[in-house]
Design a protein around this motif. Sequence first.
Motif, PDB file in Angstrom:
ATOM      1  N   PRO A  80     -15.364 -23.656   2.500  1.00 12.79           N
ATOM      2  CA  PRO A  80     -14.048 -23.103   2.868  1.00 12.79           C
ATOM      3  C   PRO A  80     -14.026 -21.587   2.948  1.00 12.79           C
ATOM      4  O   PRO A  80     -13.290 -21.020   3.760  1.00 12.79           O
ATOM      5  CB  PRO A  80     -13.154 -23.620   1.733  1.00 12.79           C
ATOM      6  CG  PRO A  80     -13.809 -24.873   1.261  1.00 12.79           C
ATOM      7  CD  PRO A  80     -15.286 -24.618   1.400  1.00 12.79           C
ATOM      8  N   ASP A  81     -14.816 -20.908   2.127  1.00 14.02           N
ATOM      9  CA  ASP A  81     -14.824 -19.447   2.177  1.00 14.02           C
ATOM     10  C   ASP A  81     -15.367 -18.921   3.495  1.00 14.02           C
ATOM     11  O   ASP A  81     -15.038 -17.811   3.912  1.00 14.02           O
ATOM     12  CB  ASP A  81     -15.660 -18.885   1.028  1.00 14.02           C
ATOM     13  CG  ASP A  81     -14.992 -19.102  -0.324  1.00 14.02           C
ATOM     14  OD1 ASP A  81     -13.796 -19.453  -0.314  1.00 14.02           O
ATOM     15  OD2 ASP A  81     -15.658 -18.948  -1.350  1.00 14.02           O
ATOM     16  N   ALA A  82     -16.218 -19.725   4.147  1.00 13.61           N
ATOM     17  CA  ALA A  82     -16.795 -19.311   5.429  1.00 13.61           C
ATOM     18  C   ALA A  82     -16.003 -19.866   6.611  1.00 13.61           C
ATOM     19  O   ALA A  82     -16.309 -19.553   7.768  1.00 13.61           O
ATOM     20  CB  ALA A  82     -18.252 -19.775   5.525  1.00 13.61           C
ATOM     21  N   ASN A  83     -14.988 -20.685   6.332  1.00  9.74           N
ATOM     22  CA  ASN A  83     -14.194 -21.309   7.401  1.00  9.74           C
ATOM     23  C   ASN A  83     -12.719 -21.258   7.025  1.00  9.74           C
ATOM     24  O   ASN A  83     -12.043 -22.301   6.955  1.00  9.74           O
ATOM     25  CB  ASN A  83     -14.640 -22.747   7.636  1.00  9.74           C
ATOM     26  CG  ASN A  83     -16.091 -22.875   8.040  1.00  9.74           C
ATOM     27  OD1 ASN A  83     -16.437 -22.796   9.210  1.00  9.74           O
ATOM     28  ND2 ASN A  83     -16.959 -23.076   7.048  1.00  9.74           N
ATOM     29  N   ALA A  84     -12.228 -20.074   6.748  1.00 12.86           N
ATOM     30  CA  ALA A  84     -10.847 -19.918   6.307  1.00 12.86           C
ATOM     31  C   ALA A  84      -9.876 -20.484   7.343  1.00 12.86           C
ATOM     32  O   ALA A  84      -9.958 -20.167   8.532  1.00 12.86           O
ATOM     33  CB  ALA A  84     -10.535 -18.444   6.047  1.00 12.86           C
ATOM     34  N   GLY A  85      -8.962 -21.349   6.865  1.00 13.54           N
ATOM     35  CA  GLY A  85      -7.942 -21.921   7.747  1.00 13.54           C
ATOM     36  C   GLY A  85      -8.416 -23.090   8.585  1.00 13.54           C
ATOM     37  O   GLY A  85      -7.628 -23.657   9.351  1.00 13.54           O
ATOM     38  N   ASP A  86      -9.669 -23.490   8.462  1.00 11.54           N
ATOM     39  CA  ASP A  86     -10.209 -24.608   9.240  1.00 11.54           C
ATOM     40  C   ASP A  86     -10.139 -25.874   8.397  1.00 11.54           C
ATOM     41  O   ASP A  86     -10.988 -26.119   7.543  1.00 11.54           O
ATOM     42  CB  ASP A  86     -11.660 -24.297   9.651  1.00 11.54           C
ATOM     43  CG  ASP A  86     -12.201 -25.306  10.660  1.00 11.54           C
ATOM     44  OD1 ASP A  86     -11.655 -26.429  10.743  1.00 11.54           O
ATOM     45  OD2 ASP A  86     -13.179 -24.986  11.363  1.00 11.54           O
ATOM     46  N   ASP A  87      -9.097 -26.684   8.643  1.00 10.60           N
ATOM     47  CA  ASP A  87      -8.910 -27.901   7.843  1.00 10.60           C
ATOM     48  C   ASP A  87     -10.037 -28.906   8.074  1.00 10.60           C
ATOM     49  O   ASP A  87     -10.436 -29.624   7.148  1.00 10.60           O
ATOM     50  CB  ASP A  87      -7.564 -28.555   8.184  1.00 10.60           C
ATOM     51  CG  ASP A  87      -6.386 -27.703   7.736  1.00 10.60           C
ATOM     52  OD1 ASP A  87      -6.584 -26.861   6.840  1.00 10.60           O
ATOM     53  OD2 ASP A  87      -5.281 -27.860   8.297  1.00 10.60           O
ATOM     54  N   ALA A  88     -10.549 -28.959   9.304  1.00 13.45           N
ATOM     55  CA  ALA A  88     -11.626 -29.916   9.600  1.00 13.45           C
ATOM     56  C   ALA A  88     -12.880 -29.563   8.806  1.00 13.45           C
ATOM     57  O   ALA A  88     -13.567 -30.449   8.279  1.00 13.45           O
ATOM     58  CB  ALA A  88     -11.929 -29.918  11.100  1.00 13.45           C
ATOM     59  N   ALA A  89     -13.184 -28.261   8.721  1.00 16.82           N
ATOM     60  CA  ALA A  89     -14.353 -27.826   7.944  1.00 16.82           C
ATOM     61  C   ALA A  89     -14.155 -28.129   6.467  1.00 16.82           C
ATOM     62  O   ALA A  89     -15.090 -28.521   5.765  1.00 16.82           O
ATOM     63  CB  ALA A  89     -14.600 -26.336   8.156  1.00 16.82           C
TER      64      ALA A  89
END
Length: 376
Positions: A40-49
């Motif tokens: 999540p820290d590398a994909n902020a705001g990406d719910d799928a990630a």
Amino acid sequence: MAIQQEWLEKNYYDVLGVDEDAPAKTIKTEYRKLSRKYHPDANAGDDAAEDKFKEISAAYDVIGDEDKRKEYDEVRKLGPMGGFGGDQGSGGGFNFDAGGLGDLGDLLGGMFSQGRGRGGARRPPGAAAPQRGHDLETALHLSFHDSVRGVTTSVHLVSEAACSTCNGSGAKPGTSPSACGQCHGQGVVDDNQGGFSFSRPCPRCGGRGSVISDPCQTCSGTGAERRPREVKVRIPAGVKNGQRIKLSKRGGPGGRGGPAGDLFVVVDVAKHQLFGRKGRHLTLVAPISFAEAALGAQITVPTLDSDPVTLKIPEGTKTGQTFRVKGQGVATAKTTGDLLVTVEVSVPTDLSDDQRAALESLAAATPDSPRSHFEV
């Protein structure tokens, strides 16, 4: 055998992209690769990630653990009904082969016997079991000095945690979950089938045995919320780049009273402009002049966090030769390493007239070439 419905529904090997006979090291490598990609820290705001990261963590929690992986493989071999139905043999019924009796016995025991819940209490068959929280992983960037000497610091992450409003109960502050009126707190209801009576999860409470009439507004009754967290971690002296440090029960919150998962801190050590590491020893490259190498000298070299030390260079020292300074390496509770100083003869590129004349005189006084052994 801790059988979970999810084990039958998901192929954790496919989730991590490994073969079913993959060694533990391969599974760990693929998990770390995927967790870094979908963290999540590398994909902020990406719910799928974020969902993918949770799925990866759940898969590794099972097949990354030797005992759980064995149980998972056994459950999947038995099939969706553990041998009850499907094309299990020529008759389409039970398959009592010699190698499967033990597994079938375990499964029957799990279906028809009483299980134990928290604190050793009996849990009716079919009641929702406590669920362990997901393991989490985060990176910690360390200076070279802190990695060698050790440090107590904090990591910051955004993850699922027990709700700060209801303390994980899921109920609005001032209220509490109440016993389910349909199953009377048992989590299961009886389903009569002629002469047999089977227990199944209560449809009202989902097998939990309790219901929340007035849910917490912060977590909507789930008992967990996604929020920033600060976790203290003690880094031991001599930690290596890429090393994983386990913080027990500091991961994702458990469900239905289950324990929290673990938090794994992956150390990323910065390079030092002077020093390197070789196991428990520190390394250093010290440039010396041609004259110092030929005639010998005493040179001063730095240490990581002590005063500089004097090192004696004997005459005739060759470039690449290594000298040892005792006790100036990585200090742990059991042992202390050394400082390994490798000398490198510096060749001048811009000679003064006096330097050139001196070298020409040396060359004239040294008629034998060092490559004379090449001649045949």
